[in-house]
Design an enzyme around this catalytic site. Structure first.
Site, short mmCIF file in Angstrom:
data_model
loop_
_atom_site.label_atom_id
_atom_site.label_comp_id
_atom_site.label_asym_id
_atom_site.label_seq_id
_atom_site.Cartn_x
_atom_site.Cartn_y
_atom_site.Cartn_z
CG HIS A 494 -54.58 24.31 23.80
ND1 HIS A 494 -53.76 24.30 22.69
CD2 HIS A 494 -53.74 24.10 24.87
CE1 HIS A 494 -52.51 24.08 23.07
NE2 HIS A 494 -52.47 23.97 24.39
CD GLU A 495 -54.26 24.36 28.52
OE1 GLU A 495 -53.78 23.30 28.96
OE2 GLU A 495 -53.56 25.24 27.97
CG HIS A 498 -52.44 19.63 27.09
ND1 HIS A 498 -51.37 19.08 26.42
CD2 HIS A 498 -52.30 20.98 26.97
CE1 HIS A 498 -50.61 20.04 25.92
NE2 HIS A 498 -51.15 21.21 26.23
CG HIS A 501 -51.77 13.07 25.35
ND1 HIS A 501 -50.65 13.83 25.04
CD2 HIS A 501 -51.44 11.80 25.01
CE1 HIS A 501 -49.72 13.05 24.54
NE2 HIS A 501 -50.16 11.82 24.52
#
Length: 711
Positions: A494-495, A498, A501
């Site tokens: 998940h992290e 980010h 991105h």
């Protein structure tokens, strides 16, 4: 979770004057010039606690002088002499602030906390001096009003539009008396929000459960007991055991502890951590924050703080967000009732003679999971060694999708010995940026997991991204293997979503670069990236035990079959927290301060969810996201973006799954776009249609009518 410098600055608004009277920083200060390290990485080996305050004060003074020069420029406003000049301003402030807030969040101490409290009002005054500057706004408005004739690129037009809109939202069009009132509100809010964060950190540390008798830890592994003993020793409690608190309602050991009294004590230690009537009690603070936010929204022309916040989000307004959550509420509540009944039956089958309580849920859910799917979490952990998960799982998936590669850098200074650094490069070897990973829990680290930048990407500034991921996984005792749970594995993916991105940012102007997007869009790439943790190409590559044995296909199949197990609990916790957040921030200014206990009870009852058995993931008093991390009226974003991510994953599934071509398309159309386009337009271009709720419900194993999806 994604944190931004902008969030720090905008949630710390006050009117205290900036103390610095000089725009020159001594050359001996590590922030005086841009770092000479690769990618301008912060020189943590040279930075002392005492360096931050003067650098930040002088940084504000420098930017104030730069902004004054822009505002007072006698030449007619142009994009370059106004908007681009604003984008270039504040370089010292940015590099010092990004390093400072990165360390404050992950490795704070008394000096840094005092500095943080000192800085909050100074940042506020500084931000007000920019957004409320009438001469500056006049130049921006002139450009905005004439934007159709300026022959701007699409990105330039977006930056101009957002600059104008953000200044209006910050109060630029208010009358002088209203601006004075706004600044007073901002002053109080910044002080209170900083106080909340510091109280909560202290409350979490003080609220840890101290256990005297090893027998009361029955069910925990030897490694977990050793870690609890080591923590106790570090705290000056030799011979005892300390179970530290995670910044959530449920605590990980609850799934293993067989002593019911210990489970109850641990749950209640977390539940009441910030409600003890002492100096770390946060209730009066958050009641005041909610009231002041409502007053600020009214001053800016909005009915509630939620209306103010959502105006520039993908959802646009609270009604859209609430309608979305209510569509989820009926099926999730039905699932919660089914799950609670199943767990009560499991308790009885195990010889228990008591009514299910929240501190029983995780233990009996694990037993039921094992009974239904023959899946034991302890059976999984040997296959998840954290370093291998990172390099052969997280990195491998990114390589397969996007072609990027990773090289460990041990020559880059870090702020704590736990931190690892990697250089990230394109398929052809061209460097992209740096990644820092700080995974282990510490008493001086905020709870949860997050991503942010030490350096933002910008073609205008000639900078490439320097990004960090922070977690709070339980560090093993010395000599023990670094094994984590599958939930921790998903958090890592998940992290890193980010991080992708941010790494793939390809913007000219820093204000629209990378993850500088709306809350209900920024969590989309991170949640989408979670899917690759279970991908048949990826999982066998990283899920390998100490003997070199790859996780058996039968065990992987069990994980997949059990993937929707307990979703009423896990998703319901998050949904209840999102509705609690929206309730707090849907208060009008006329409502005044609320009694936190009674307001929370009423708000949770109104959700229609089973919040007695499944309490919210965050209680009001320790809801760091909404009182200290910029997610106020925005926690729904996790559910909203889960809808986006499941729609996007469906697209992948229908177009060949994990392929290099599909990864490049996602990178080109989503990950590299920053905030250069309207979010709905961007998503529709990739997905071919607007997002639908059905793929999200299907991912949860539910139908819209509340029934379970047939296996």
């Amino acid at each position: 979770m994604r944190t931004t410098l902008a969030a720090v600055l905008f949630t710390a608004l006050t009117t205290t004057a900036v103390a610095a009277q000089t725009t020159t920083l001594p050359a001996s200060n590590p922030f005086a010039k841009a770092s000479t390290l690769p990618f301008e990485a912060p020189p943590f080996d040279r930075i002392k606690d005492s360096d931050y305050l003067p650098a930040l004060e002088v940084g504000m003074a420098q930017q104030s002088a730069e902004i004054a020069a822009i505002a007072n420029n006698r030449a007619a406003p142009t994009f370059d002499n106004t908007i681009a000049a604003m984008e270039k301003s504040g370089r010292l402030l940015e590099r010092a602030a990004m390093a400072f807030y990165g360390v404050v969040g992950a490795n704070t101490d008394d000096v840094l906390q005092k500095t943080q409290a000192t800085l909050a009002p100074k940042f506020a005054a500084h931000q007000d001096s920019i957004t409320l500057n009438p001469k500056l706004f006049a130049r921006v408005k002139t450009l905005y009003d004439g934007r159709a004739t300026l022959k701007l690129t699409p990105e330039q037009l977006q930056v101009l539009t957002l600059t104008y809109q953000n200044m209006v939202r910050a109060g630029a069009q208010l009358a002088p008396a209203q601006k004075t009132k706004l600044s007073a509100l901002n002053a109080q809010l910044s002080t209170l929000e900083t106080a909340f964060q510091q109280k909560l950190l202290a409350a979490a540390k003080a609220g840890a459960l101290v256990v005297d008798d090893r027998a009361k830890l029955a069910g925990l592994s030897e490694a977990e007991i050793a870690a609890a003993a080591a923590t106790a020793k570090e705290r000056g409690l030799p011979g005892k055991y300390v179970l530290t608190l995670q910044n959530t309602t449920e605590q990980p050991p609850l799934a293993s502890l067989t002593d019911r009294a210990t489970r109850e004590a641990l749950f209640k230690a977390g539940w009441s951590r910030a409600e003890k009537g002492d100096a770390n009690d946060t209730r009066a603070t958050i009641s005041q924050i909610a009231d002041l936010r409502a007053q600020k929204a009214a001053l800016l022309g909005f009915p509630t703080w939620a209306d103010y916040v959502l105006a520039d989000q993908m959802a646009k307004n609270p009604k859209t967000a609430l309608d979305f959550m209510q569509k989820l509420g009926t099926p999730v509540a039905a699932e919660q009732r089914r799950e609670a009944a199943e767990l009560q039956a499991q308790i009885k089958a195990d010889g228990g003679d008591f009514t299910l309580k929240p501190w029983d849920w995780d233990l009996y859910a694990e037993r039921l999971r094992k009974a239904k799917y023959d899946l034991n979490q302890d059976e999984l952990k040997p296959y998840f060694e954290i370093n291998r998960v990172l390099t052969d799982g997280v990195f491998y998936a990114a390589n397969q999708l996007y072609g990027i590669t990773f090289k460990r850098r041990t020559d880059i200074p870090v702020y704590n010995p736990d931190v690892m650094v990697y250089e990230v490069s394109e398929e052809n070897g061209t460097p992209i940026g740096l990644m820092y990973f700080d995974y282990w829990k510490r008493d001086n680290k905020n709870g949860g997991a997050w991503m942010s930048n030490f350096v933002n990407q910008s073609k205008l500034l000639g900078t490439k991204p320097v990004i960090y991921n922070v977690g709070n996984f339980i560090k093993p005792a010395a000599g023990q293997p670094a094994l984590i749970t599958f939930d921790d594995v998903v958090t890592m993916f998940h992290e890193f979503g980010h991080a992708l991105h941010g790494l793939f940012a390809n913007q000219t102007y820093p204000s629209v670069s990378g993850t500088n997007t709306a809350r209900d869009f920024v969590e989309f790439p991170s949640q989408f990236n979670e899917h690759w943790a279970l991908d048949p190409k990826v999982m066998p590559h990283y899920a390998v035990n100490a003997q070199g044995q790859v996780i058996p296909p039968a065990l992987v199949d069990k994980i997949k079959r059990a993937s929707t197990f307990n979703t009423g609990n896990t998703f319901g916790q998050a949904l209840a927290a999102a509705e609690l957040d929206m309730s707090w921030h849907s208060l009008p200014a006329s409502a005044g301060r609320q009694d936190v206990d009674s307001f929370e009870k009423k708000a949770l009852a109104a959700t229609g969810l089973d919040t007695d058995d499944v309490p919210p993931r965050y209680r009001s008093s320790y809801f760091l996201h909404i009182w200290g991390n910029g997610y106020s009226a925005g926690y729904y974003a996790y559910q909203w973006t889960k809808m986006l991510d499941n729609n996007a994953y469906d697209w992948f599934e229908n177009h060949g799954g994990m392929t290099r071509a599909n990864g490049q398309r996602f990178r080109d159309m989503i990950l590299s776009k920053g905030h250069t386009e309207d979010y709905a337009t961007m998503f529709r271009a990739f997905n071919g249609k607007d997002p639908e709720i059905a793929p999200l419900l299907h991912d949860l194993g539910l139908n819209a009518d509340g029934s379970r999806v047939a296996p």
